[in-house]
Design a protein around this motif. Structure first.
Motif, PDB file in Angstrom:
ATOM      1  N   PRO A 301       0.813  -1.147  -0.027  1.00 37.74           N
ATOM      2  CA  PRO A 301      -0.112   0.024   0.126  1.00 37.74           C
ATOM      3  C   PRO A 301       0.646   1.330  -0.016  1.00 37.74           C
ATOM      4  O   PRO A 301       0.357   2.315  -0.631  1.00 37.74           O
ATOM      5  CB  PRO A 301      -0.761  -0.113   1.346  1.00 37.74           C
ATOM      6  N   MET A 302       2.131   1.362   0.641  1.00 43.64           N
ATOM      7  CA  MET A 302       2.660   2.363   0.764  1.00 43.64           C
ATOM      8  C   MET A 302       3.370   2.824  -0.779  1.00 43.64           C
ATOM      9  O   MET A 302       3.468   3.931  -1.124  1.00 43.64           O
ATOM     10  CB  MET A 302       4.148   2.199   1.647  1.00 43.64           C
ATOM     11  N   SER A 303       3.628   1.701  -1.386  1.00 47.42           N
ATOM     12  CA  SER A 303       4.245   1.684  -2.698  1.00 47.42           C
ATOM     13  C   SER A 303       3.244   2.383  -3.816  1.00 47.42           C
ATOM     14  O   SER A 303       3.501   3.252  -4.506  1.00 47.42           O
ATOM     15  CB  SER A 303       4.949   0.347  -3.375  1.00 47.42           C
ATOM     16  N   VAL A 304       2.034   1.796  -3.722  1.00 47.04           N
ATOM     17  CA  VAL A 304       0.865   2.299  -4.620  1.00 47.04           C
ATOM     18  C   VAL A 304       0.640   3.633  -4.242  1.00 47.04           C
ATOM     19  O   VAL A 304       0.167   4.444  -5.162  1.00 47.04           O
ATOM     20  CB  VAL A 304      -0.252   1.450  -4.093  1.00 47.04           C
ATOM     21  N   ALA A 347      -1.113  -6.239  21.158  1.00 46.60           N
ATOM     22  CA  ALA A 347      -2.495  -7.155  20.329  1.00 46.60           C
ATOM     23  C   ALA A 347      -2.342  -6.959  18.817  1.00 46.60           C
ATOM     24  O   ALA A 347      -3.162  -7.433  18.299  1.00 46.60           O
ATOM     25  CB  ALA A 347      -3.620  -6.942  20.989  1.00 46.60           C
ATOM     26  N   SER A 348      -1.601  -5.980  18.314  1.00 50.47           N
ATOM     27  CA  SER A 348      -1.893  -5.731  16.963  1.00 50.47           C
ATOM     28  C   SER A 348      -1.248  -6.730  16.001  1.00 50.47           C
ATOM     29  O   SER A 348      -0.532  -7.525  16.454  1.00 50.47           O
ATOM     30  CB  SER A 348      -1.159  -4.213  16.520  1.00 50.47           C
ATOM     31  N   GLU A 349      -1.788  -6.607  14.709  1.00 52.96           N
ATOM     32  CA  GLU A 349      -1.337  -7.756  13.631  1.00 52.96           C
ATOM     33  C   GLU A 349      -1.146  -6.583  12.485  1.00 52.96           C
ATOM     34  O   GLU A 349      -0.930  -5.453  12.485  1.00 52.96           O
ATOM     35  CB  GLU A 349      -2.533  -8.623  13.552  1.00 52.96           C
ATOM     36  N   TRP A 350      -0.904  -7.260  11.603  1.00 52.10           N
ATOM     37  CA  TRP A 350      -0.251  -6.657  10.288  1.00 52.10           C
ATOM     38  C   TRP A 350      -1.270  -5.354   9.755  1.00 52.10           C
ATOM     39  O   TRP A 350      -0.877  -4.352   9.053  1.00 52.10           O
ATOM     40  CB  TRP A 350      -0.049  -7.393   9.105  1.00 52.10           C
ATOM     41  N   PRO A 351      -2.645  -5.543  10.001  1.00 54.73           N
ATOM     42  CA  PRO A 351      -3.447  -4.461   9.354  1.00 54.73           C
ATOM     43  C   PRO A 351      -3.030  -2.982   9.994  1.00 54.73           C
ATOM     44  O   PRO A 351      -3.517  -2.180   9.434  1.00 54.73           O
ATOM     45  CB  PRO A 351      -4.811  -5.076   9.415  1.00 54.73           C
ATOM     46  N   ALA A 352      -2.663  -3.123  11.362  1.00 56.88           N
ATOM     47  CA  ALA A 352      -2.297  -1.912  12.006  1.00 56.88           C
ATOM     48  C   ALA A 352      -1.293  -1.005  11.402  1.00 56.88           C
ATOM     49  O   ALA A 352      -1.356   0.240  11.555  1.00 56.88           O
ATOM     50  CB  ALA A 352      -2.015  -1.976  13.572  1.00 56.88           C
ATOM     51  N   LEU A 353      -0.719  -1.439  10.239  1.00 56.22           N
ATOM     52  CA  LEU A 353       0.503  -0.962   9.729  1.00 56.22           C
ATOM     53  C   LEU A 353      -0.167  -0.179   8.413  1.00 56.22           C
ATOM     54  O   LEU A 353       0.533   0.953   7.966  1.00 56.22           O
ATOM     55  CB  LEU A 353       1.635  -1.966   9.149  1.00 56.22           C
ATOM     56  N   LEU A 354      -1.342  -0.645   7.845  1.00 59.00           N
ATOM     57  CA  LEU A 354      -1.590  -0.148   6.469  1.00 59.00           C
ATOM     58  C   LEU A 354      -2.128   1.410   6.589  1.00 59.00           C
ATOM     59  O   LEU A 354      -1.601   2.111   5.699  1.00 59.00           O
ATOM     60  CB  LEU A 354      -2.856  -1.122   6.012  1.00 59.00           C
ATOM     61  N   PRO A 355      -2.686   2.044   7.466  1.00 59.28           N
ATOM     62  CA  PRO A 355      -3.183   3.480   7.432  1.00 59.28           C
ATOM     63  C   PRO A 355      -1.813   4.287   7.435  1.00 59.28           C
ATOM     64  O   PRO A 355      -1.873   5.026   6.708  1.00 59.28           O
ATOM     65  CB  PRO A 355      -3.977   3.739   8.568  1.00 59.28           C
ATOM     66  N   GLY A 356      -1.107   3.943   8.291  1.00 60.29           N
ATOM     67  CA  GLY A 356       0.389   4.726   8.466  1.00 60.29           C
ATOM     68  C   GLY A 356       1.060   4.442   7.134  1.00 60.29           C
ATOM     69  O   GLY A 356       1.685   5.664   6.555  1.00 60.29           O
ATOM     70  N   TYR A 357       1.247   3.322   6.781  1.00 61.99           N
ATOM     71  CA  TYR A 357       2.053   3.205   5.408  1.00 61.99           C
ATOM     72  C   TYR A 357       1.317   3.614   4.199  1.00 61.99           C
ATOM     73  O   TYR A 357       1.996   4.562   3.565  1.00 61.99           O
ATOM     74  CB  TYR A 357       1.961   1.780   5.264  1.00 61.99           C
ATOM     75  N   VAL A 359      -0.193   6.914   4.424  1.00 60.46           N
ATOM     76  CA  VAL A 359       0.059   8.122   4.562  1.00 60.46           C
ATOM     77  C   VAL A 359       1.291   8.654   4.292  1.00 60.46           C
ATOM     78  O   VAL A 359       1.874   9.367   3.486  1.00 60.46           O
ATOM     79  CB  VAL A 359      -0.298   8.664   5.881  1.00 60.46           C
ATOM     80  N   ILE A 360       2.460   7.443   4.676  1.00 56.91           N
ATOM     81  CA  ILE A 360       3.697   7.979   4.595  1.00 56.91           C
ATOM     82  C   ILE A 360       3.862   7.563   2.900  1.00 56.91           C
ATOM     83  O   ILE A 360       4.921   8.611   2.249  1.00 56.91           O
ATOM     84  CB  ILE A 360       4.695   6.842   4.932  1.00 56.91           C
ATOM     85  N   GLY A 361       3.363   6.881   2.407  1.00 59.25           N
ATOM     86  CA  GLY A 361       3.613   6.533   0.758  1.00 59.25           C
ATOM     87  C   GLY A 361       3.306   8.095   0.159  1.00 59.25           C
ATOM     88  O   GLY A 361       3.719   8.452  -0.802  1.00 59.25           O
ATOM     89  N   LEU A 362       1.926   8.581   0.524  1.00 52.46           N
ATOM     90  CA  LEU A 362       1.584   9.990  -0.060  1.00 52.46           C
ATOM     91  C   LEU A 362       2.696  10.754   0.072  1.00 52.46           C
ATOM     92  O   LEU A 362       3.064  11.631  -0.737  1.00 52.46           O
ATOM     93  CB  LEU A 362       0.275  10.141   0.599  1.00 52.46           C
ATOM     94  N   GLY A 363       3.276  10.948   1.161  1.00 55.88           N
ATOM     95  CA  GLY A 363       4.502  11.790   1.508  1.00 55.88           C
ATOM     96  C   GLY A 363       5.596  11.515   0.408  1.00 55.88           C
ATOM     97  O   GLY A 363       6.014  12.739  -0.040  1.00 55.88           O
ATOM     98  N   VAL A 364       6.043  10.301   0.339  1.00 53.94           N
ATOM     99  CA  VAL A 364       7.135  10.197  -0.355  1.00 53.94           C
ATOM    100  C   VAL A 364       6.815  10.279  -1.768  1.00 53.94           C
ATOM    101  O   VAL A 364       7.700  10.843  -2.307  1.00 53.94           O
ATOM    102  CB  VAL A 364       7.502   8.492  -0.301  1.00 53.94           C
ATOM    103  N   GLY A 365       5.710  10.027  -2.133  1.00 57.56           N
ATOM    104  CA  GLY A 365       5.389  10.516  -3.542  1.00 57.56           C
ATOM    105  C   GLY A 365       5.488  11.929  -3.894  1.00 57.56           C
ATOM    106  O   GLY A 365       5.858  12.087  -5.038  1.00 57.56           O
ATOM    107  N   LEU A 366       5.353  12.628  -3.052  1.00 58.10           N
ATOM    108  CA  LEU A 366       5.474  14.264  -3.309  1.00 58.10           C
ATOM    109  C   LEU A 366       6.844  14.346  -3.187  1.00 58.10           C
ATOM    110  O   LEU A 366       7.271  15.325  -3.921  1.00 58.10           O
ATOM    111  CB  LEU A 366       4.454  14.727  -2.236  1.00 58.10           C
TER     112      LEU A 366
END
Length: 490
Positions: A301-304, A347-357, A359-366
């Motif tokens: 998701p970050m790359s997309v 108690a988190s699993e991998w979906p916890a990373l997706l929102p932050g990833y 937002v970071i991806g949007l910043g990297v793309g700019l």
């Protein structure tokens, strides 16, 4: 079609050297188990490559100008191939880290010749197309790295993430001699040996000091001794470059506030955006139980998001001030990291990373496209190559230093929760399975979450500080026109 074979040849090397920055992340837990590595050794597997690539870029560029770009590219491919073979056959952590450093040196030799080889192969519109394709390949390497690493590690073993480079290197070397123009006679020129040596020593001892602080502590004489050596070496580098008639890096460029701001952003963007991913990959596999492939796919998701933001910036933000674009992108990167700190818990699993990833991806793309074009526009035309090299160097150094700093933070916070430094180092090194019999599962999950959250907070703060620095330093001017030098890889 024949005219595009030089582009294919250059893109092969570029893809390999950039993918090796991130391909190892998902393989770290398996490496740790197979080689029984310490936490420090695991950090150096990543940092040794990034550090060698970063500190040698400027010096390698000067050498390639005098000895011939094709010769240097071929030499870099050969060194890279031999080092990849050594990585794949490494029987202990020391050999693996040493081979990774040599691999980084070969990557620097390849990367620094990229622009010159494309310039000599293409003119006019074809040159613009070539740089566009090369930029796309560079971006794809970042996205594909963790996924390819997961596929190879899961299907075969971690050793194949290095051994797969061998046939590609052989093909690239053959294509160099059949598609790239011959180099002319060697040109006269003086290699800045002392500048390269002092800069390498400064960056290397700084990174070593931060990594050693995991074992020695920040109050240790050894840690402060290394930091002092780094400071003296950096001062010596500045003095050498100031007095040199043909410097590796012209310090007068730093008088330009905008260029200083852009270089600061280059140094901090990889720290804020990417350094924590080394430890999230370890957490995903050794603590939450994901396979290497699934761990690699979590970052998709970050790359997309980065690709979508980059496309939007190119279509809608053309002509806007790069000051605002870079500042806004760094704010997003910082906010994404802080969001990760809020969402990741015991108690988190991998979906916890997706929102932050995302937002970071949007910043990297700019940030990334604007950084490259702004760096070229901020300096005189004859210093464009030096500016591009300095920006690439800053980005790799920021990545290496970020991994070292966040590793220290992760281990420290985990030790606070586990009450044991050795247990914390085993957790950080991807060996959580070794703790299962002696440490409660809840404690392992809590310690890992605490270490990650501390790293995310630091990354977020770094991103916001960088945004402020760019806003203050970079002059509010219109965005520069596109240039063939805009494509600067990860």
């Amino acid at each position: 079609m024949r005219k595009w074979w030089p582009l294919v040849t250059v893109c092969l090397g570029t893809f390999m050297l950039l993918i090796d920055v991130t391909i190892v992340n998902v393989a770290l837990p398996q490496m740790a188990t197979d080689l029984s590595t310490s936490f420090s050794s695991l950090q150096w597997v990543v940092d040794g490559y990034a550090l060698a690539l970063g500190v040698l870029l400027l010096g390698a560029g000067a050498l390639s100008d005098t000895h011939g770009h094709r010769r240097f590219y071929v030499g870099g491919l050969i060194v890279f191939a031999l080092a990849s073979l050594a990585c794949g056959l490494a029987a202990n952590p020391a050999l693996l880290v040493t081979a990774r450093v040599v691999q980084g040196a070969g990557a620097a030799a390849m990367f620094t010749t990229t622009f010159a080889l494309l310039n000599s192969s293409y003119q006019g519109r074809d040159r613009g197309v070539a740089y566009g394709v090369w930029g796309g390949v560079s971006g794809a390497a970042t996205a594909v790295g963790p996924i390819l690493g997961g596929l190879l590690t899961e299907a075969f073993s971690w050793r194949w993430i290095f051994l797969v480079n061998l046939p590609i290197c052989v093909a690239a070397v053959i294509m160099c001699f059949t598609t790239l123009r011959r180099d002319g006679a060697r040109l006269p020129g003086r290699f800045d040996l002392w500048g390269t040596a002092t800069f390498t020593l400064a960056a290397g001892t700084l990174t070593f000091a931060v990594i050693r602080a995991n074992d020695e502590g920040w109050s240790s004489i050894k840690t402060w001794g290394l930091l002092a050596v780094s400071a003296v070496s950096l001062a010596a580098f500045g003095l050498i470059e100031w007095r040199s008639a043909d410097p590796m890096f012209d310090l007068r460029l730093l008088r330009n506030r905008s260029f200083t701001g852009i270089l600061t952003a280059g140094l901090l963007v990889n720290f804020a955006a990417f350094a924590a991913f080394t430890y999230t990959s370890i957490w995903l596999q050794s603590v939450t139980g994901l396979s290497p492939l699934r761990a690699g796919l979590v970052g998709l998701p970050m790359s997309v998001a980065a690709m979508l933001a980059s496309g939007f910036a190119g279509a809608r933000l053309h002509g806007k001030s790069p000051r605002l674009i870079i500042t806004g992108g760094m704010v997003l990167i910082g906010a994404g990291s802080l969001l990760l700190a809020l969402l990741v818990g015991p108690a988190s699993e991998w979906p916890a990373l997706l929102p932050g990833y995302a937002v970071i991806g949007l910043g990297v793309g700019l940030v990334m496209p604007a950084l490259a074009s702004s760096a070229m526009a901020a300096v005189p035309h004859q210093r464009g190559g030096m500016a591009a090299g300095a920006l690439s160097t800053a980005r790799q150094l920021g990545f290496a230093i970020g991994i070292a700093v966040l590793g220290t933070v992760f281990a420290s916070r985990a030790a606070d929760h586990l009450g044991s430094s050795s247990a914390a180092h085993a957790l950080a090194a991807g060996q959580a399975g070794r703790l299962a019999g002696s440490v409660p599962s809840s404690a392992i999950h809590g310690a890992a979450a605490a270490g990650l959250d501390a790293g995310f907070v630091i990354s977020g703060v770094i991103g916001l500080i960088c945004a402020l620095a760019v806003f203050v330093l970079v002059r509010p001017v219109s965005a520069p026109e596109p240039s063939v030098r805009e494509a600067v890889g990860v």
